[in-house]
Design an enzyme around this catalytic site. Structure first.
Site, PDB file in Angstrom:
ATOM      1  N   THR A 187     -76.224  25.218 -19.817  1.00 55.33           N
ATOM      2  CA  THR A 187     -76.593  23.891 -19.354  1.00 55.33           C
ATOM      3  C   THR A 187     -77.733  23.320 -20.204  1.00 55.33           C
ATOM      4  O   THR A 187     -78.763  23.976 -20.373  1.00 55.33           O
ATOM      5  CB  THR A 187     -77.077  23.981 -17.891  1.00 55.33           C
ATOM      6  OG1 THR A 187     -76.070  24.625 -17.136  1.00 55.33           O
ATOM      7  CG2 THR A 187     -77.360  22.608 -17.333  1.00 55.33           C
ATOM      8  N   GLU A 188     -77.526  22.120 -20.734  1.00 55.69           N
ATOM      9  CA  GLU A 188     -78.553  21.429 -21.518  1.00 55.69           C
ATOM     10  C   GLU A 188     -79.053  22.271 -22.695  1.00 55.69           C
ATOM     11  O   GLU A 188     -80.169  22.109 -23.160  1.00 55.69           O
ATOM     12  CB  GLU A 188     -79.748  21.027 -20.636  1.00 55.69           C
ATOM     13  CG  GLU A 188     -79.370  20.262 -19.366  1.00 55.69           C
ATOM     14  CD  GLU A 188     -78.940  18.825 -19.625  1.00 55.69           C
ATOM     15  OE1 GLU A 188     -79.047  18.373 -20.784  1.00 55.69           O
ATOM     16  OE2 GLU A 188     -78.492  18.160 -18.675  1.00 55.69           O
ATOM     17  N   LEU A 189     -78.201  23.194 -23.156  1.00 55.18           N
ATOM     18  CA  LEU A 189     -78.537  24.109 -24.257  1.00 55.18           C
ATOM     19  C   LEU A 189     -79.804  24.929 -23.992  1.00 55.18           C
ATOM     20  O   LEU A 189     -80.509  25.325 -24.912  1.00 55.18           O
ATOM     21  CB  LEU A 189     -78.673  23.355 -25.590  1.00 55.18           C
ATOM     22  CG  LEU A 189     -77.412  22.680 -26.132  1.00 55.18           C
ATOM     23  CD1 LEU A 189     -77.636  22.252 -27.583  1.00 55.18           C
ATOM     24  CD2 LEU A 189     -76.190  23.575 -26.057  1.00 55.18           C
ATOM     25  N   TRP A 199     -82.151  20.879 -25.051  1.00 52.56           N
ATOM     26  CA  TRP A 199     -81.919  19.780 -25.998  1.00 52.56           C
ATOM     27  C   TRP A 199     -82.452  18.453 -25.480  1.00 52.56           C
ATOM     28  O   TRP A 199     -82.147  17.418 -26.034  1.00 52.56           O
ATOM     29  CB  TRP A 199     -80.456  19.708 -26.411  1.00 52.56           C
ATOM     30  CG  TRP A 199     -79.437  19.226 -25.396  1.00 52.56           C
ATOM     31  CD1 TRP A 199     -79.645  18.910 -24.085  1.00 52.56           C
ATOM     32  CD2 TRP A 199     -78.032  18.971 -25.648  1.00 52.56           C
ATOM     33  NE1 TRP A 199     -78.474  18.512 -23.489  1.00 52.56           N
ATOM     34  CE2 TRP A 199     -77.467  18.536 -24.429  1.00 52.56           C
ATOM     35  CE3 TRP A 199     -77.215  19.082 -26.771  1.00 52.56           C
ATOM     36  CZ2 TRP A 199     -76.105  18.206 -24.311  1.00 52.56           C
ATOM     37  CZ3 TRP A 199     -75.870  18.750 -26.630  1.00 52.56           C
ATOM     38  CH2 TRP A 199     -75.321  18.326 -25.429  1.00 52.56           C
TER      39      TRP A 199
END
Lengths: 428, 412
Positions: free
Chosen positions: B147-149, B299
């Site tokens: 999730t979200e890197l 990110w």
């Protein structure tokens, strides 16, 4: 060259009935720091909640009115001038007439002390606010002829006529400052005399200053004033002399507070309906309605009818220290105003570390991030917000902490700086 | 000379939006979702983005054969909503899967931040997602994107323990320092896990700046973009972005689809790059070094850390309360409860409570349905309160049943 301002107000601390006096104090202080000279003219009998006839009638005549005072050294840029007058803030003409008549009945002997010659206060039964407004204007003209200044600045409708008169006599530019409009005070049932006076003031003014974009919108839309003439200068607060207060709680429940005049404008009924909803779900809470006003009786009846009177309390009018004490007593502060040009009291609540809910129909909503905002009519949303602040400690702690930080950044200097720029523009 | 690698990966996610849930609903109403908004958004984004973008990519694969490749990660919550409101989106992804030129990645089913809670919870959610991917697209993912890197050394280790060989994360400047994101790296605890790092400058040129007319490089053509690629250092350029970039964040009118359609042709004609999927890229290149990431990165925003979702008191409180109840939920094995629990875990809910009001404020307000973080918190907590009540009630009931049963058995 320093800018000199002839300012017409109607109240000034410590004798205040509402937010206007506090705002005038903050502004003039801020202007003084900016090097602007202010001559502040106000009717003497304004102020105290106890607007007694004695005070009104004690007002002296125009010939004897020059009563300069230098208040503290700090105020070297500001001079005060008191004008004998019957002006009473926060009162519509009908109520004014009632009050004056009542007082006249009660204190007949004092009628003799009064007004000379052509400014004679008619006294007996025909007293009306409009006459006083007119008289203030005549006085203003006299002052304007005798004083040196660059700009005239008039606060709210009671002083607009004075401002106009001063402008006509001196030819100097006029700024009118709208702290509230008739639509805020009365909803749609406006008093047309007041409305006309307000509109005339705005039309004759070279600049109209509003305390919020909410009010600016009303001025443009309802009074038909060209938008380019209307500038918003948000109010601020001065907490310099503020000290924290600790109070012993008498009750173990949490306390949710409404504090203000109990009038149409302040939306007390929405607070009551929301309280009723919250109480059905969350028993460990008490509601307090602090203040007085023409909707108080109706509010009490409604609370009784809802059968929540053991959890819903009225304090009557609070003054001075008691206001701060009330905040110190509160876990949640609510301002559900129907139409609030600005609204200082949420800032005072936040300064006391109280999480605050305000209506979106208030000017103060434009400057605050850390208050919860709801539509005044949305009782469900209001109840939701109250419940959340009671039930979720993380939320109330967060709002309290960041709210305090936030109000401490609102400074009168910023407002005064904007005002100064407006004055300088007009001087040219 | 060996070709350099261009790796395209697109993220597909739609949170299940909560309806306005009043406190008087708590204990009375367990319908939490704004079906109208969910249907409207899903349909709108399907029509504007997923369907036309999939068509462009399918055409490119048909045109260039095995030479054009991309990777997708689609959250379980997005899949659920496609199944409900836009099943043709699933069909079109299946069509892409059938070409063999598309890799599907693993992530948490609900786009959650479970990696920060504990390994068991994290594993459970990744497993659920990977099963869905296998069911729908016929391949078990071998590459992981969180999730979200979100990534740290520990998270990478957990991912490696689950058997993944490659993981994607952000090429955060504060982690890389002088190093370039355009190489293959490894996890610092378990070197078997290979890391692909997002080139944020080149990614954001497309994702954020493409239509910005104040940008001195506007308008961006495929030709110009490929000249930047060629000028880049290193062996791999990883372009990672939200799939909604195509047609939603950058509307069709900006020419974004034409850009996408023209890009491969330009790459083949004017550069030394070839397209590979993440697993192929990780297999082809040699790692240059282990990457040390002691604290989680992501990110998002300027900071590339977790502060968009966790950090302020509201977010922390909601997050803690949510995960306090996880053991009961898992013990109950009640599908309705698990479904709601998945929906409540989406990181988006915490994003709405973010109070960072400075540089990233614009992006935040673009993505949130709430006027203020306070409203987001209040609504979420009301829903969560009801959910916790239901879990506790069910739990008590089950406990009652089991204890009665044990009593009976002892009597007998």
């Amino acid at each position: 060259m320093e800018t000199r301002v002839l300012m017409f107000g109607w109240e000034f601390p410590p004798h205040i009935a509402g937010g206007l006096g506090t705002a005038c104090l903050g502004l003039t202080k801020g202007l003084a720091k900016q090097g602007v000279q202010v001559l502040f003219v106000m009717p003497r009998a304004s102020g105290d909640e106890d607007q007694s006839a004695a005070k009104i009638i004690n007002a002296s005549d125009v010939e004897a009115l020059y009563d300069y005072r230098d208040i503290e050294e700090y105020w070297k840029n500001i001079r005060f001038m008191e004008v004998g007058s019957n002006l009473i803030p926060y009162m519509d003409p009908e109520r004014f007439e009632r009050e004056v008549n009542r007082n006249v009945h009660e204190r007949t002997e004092e009628h003799k002390i009064g007004f000379k010659n052509k400014y004679q206060f008619s006294g007996k039964y025909g007293a009306n606010l409009m006459e006083e407004v007119g008289r203030y204007a005549v006085v203003a003209a006299t002052i304007a002829r005798q004083q040196q200044f660059d700009v005239i600045h008039a606060h709210d409708w009671l002083t607009y006529a004075a401002g106009i008169a001063a402008k006509r006599v001196s030819g100097k530019p006029l700024v009118v400052h709208v702290h509230a409009t008739e639509f805020d005070r009365s909803g749609e049932n406006i008093n047309t005399l007041v409305y006309n006076l307000e509109r005339q003031g705005m039309e004759e003014a070279d600049r109209v200053i509003t305390v919020s974009n909410w009010t600016r919108d009303i001025v443009v839309r309802r009074y038909g004033i060209p938008p380019e003439k209307v500038v918003t200068v948000h109010n601020a607060v001065d907490f310099q002399s503020y000290s924290d207060m600790k109070v012993e709680r008498g009750v173990k429940e949490k306390v949710v507070t409404f504090l203000g005049r109990i009038t149409y404008q302040k939306g007390p009924e929405y607070f009551i309906e929301a309280a009723n909803k919250v109480l059905q779900r969350y028993p460990n809470v008490r509601f307090v309605m602090a203040g007085s006003g023409d909707l108080m009786d109706r509010s009490i009846r409604r609370v009784a009818k809802l059968k929540i009177a053991t959890k819903f309390h009225f304090t009557g009018f609070l003054r001075g220290q008691d206001v701060q004490k009330m905040f110190a007593y509160s876990d949640v502060y609510v301002m559900p105003s129907v139409s609030e040009p600005f609204g200082i009291s949420p800032l005072e609540a936040m300064r006391s570390g109280v999480p605050t809910i305000i209506s979106k129909q208030s000017g103060v909503a434009e400057v605050l991030k850390h208050a919860i905002k709801v539509d005044f009519w949305d009782v469900n949303a209001l109840a939701d917000a109250i419940y959340a602040l009671l039930a979720y400690p993380a939320l109330s702690q967060f709002a309290s902490k960041y709210g305090l930080d936030e109000v401490n950044t609102l400074k009168w200097e910023n407002a005064a700086f904007k005002l100064k720029q407006i004055y300088e523009e007009l001087k040219r | 000379m060996e070709k350099r690698t261009l790796c395209l990966y697109f993220q597909v996610h739609q949170p299940v939006r909560l309806r306005k849930y009043h406190f008087f609903d708590i204990g009375k109403n367990n319908d939490y979702y704004d079906d109208f908004a969910n249907r409207t958004y899903t349909r709108k984004i399907a029509d504007r983005c997923y369907l036309p973008a999939n068509r462009v990519i399918l055409d490119l694969i048909k045109k260039y054969g095995k030479n054009f490749k991309v990777a997708f990660s689609i959250t379980g919550l997005a899949i659920e909503q496609f199944q409900k409101y836009a099943p043709e989106v699933i069909d079109s992804f299946k069509e892409l899967a059938a070409t063999g030129s598309v890799e599907f990645l693993a992530e948490t089913y609900s786009h959650s931040l479970a990696c920060l809670v504990d390994e068991a919870e994290f594993k459970r959610q990744v497993k659920r997602h990977s099963e869905v991917m296998k069911d729908l697209f016929g391949m078990k993912p071998v590459t992981f994107r969180n999730t979200e890197l979100v990534y740290s050394d520990e998270i990478g280790e957990m991912v490696a323990n689950m058997g993944y060989t490659t993981m994607l994360t952000e090429g955060a400047r504060h982690i890389l320092g002088w190093k370039s994101p355009n190489y293959l790296y490894t996890n610092s605890i378990n070197p078997k896990l290979r890391l692909l790092l997002k080139n944020f400058r080149l990614s954001d040129d497309i994702a954020f700046r493409f239509s910005d007319q104040n940008w001195d490089q506007w308008p961006l053509t495929a030709e110009k973009y490929v000249s930047w690629l060629t000028a880049a250092d290193g062996e791999i350029v990883n372009l990672f972005m939200d799939y909604e970039t195509f047609g939603e964040h950058q509307s069709a009118g900006t020419g974004i689809f034409d850009f996408l359609a023209a890009l491969p042709g330009q790459v083949f004609a004017n550069s030394d790059f070839e397209f590979l999927t993440p697993k192929e890229a990780a297999a082809k290149h040699q790692p240059v070094a282990p990457l040390h990431v002691p604290y989680p990165i992501s990110w998002a925003d300027e900071e590339r850390d977790l502060t968009a979702w966790l950090g302020n008191e509201l977010q922390n409180e909601a997050f803690e309360e949510l995960y306090k109840t996880r053991e009961k939920v898992n013990a109950l094995k009640d599908e309705a409860l698990i479904h709601d629990y998945n929906c409540l875990q989406a990181s988006d809910h915490f994003y709405y409570m973010c109070t960072k009001l400075f540089a990233d404020g614009d992006i935040h307000s673009y993505f949130t349905p709430y006027a203020t973080p306070y409203e987001a918190f209040i609504n979420y907590m009301n829903v969560l309160s009801d959910f916790i009540l239901r879990v506790d009630n069910e739990y008590e009931k089950q406990k009652g049943k089991t204890s009665k049963r044990t009593k009976k058995t002892t009597k007998e």
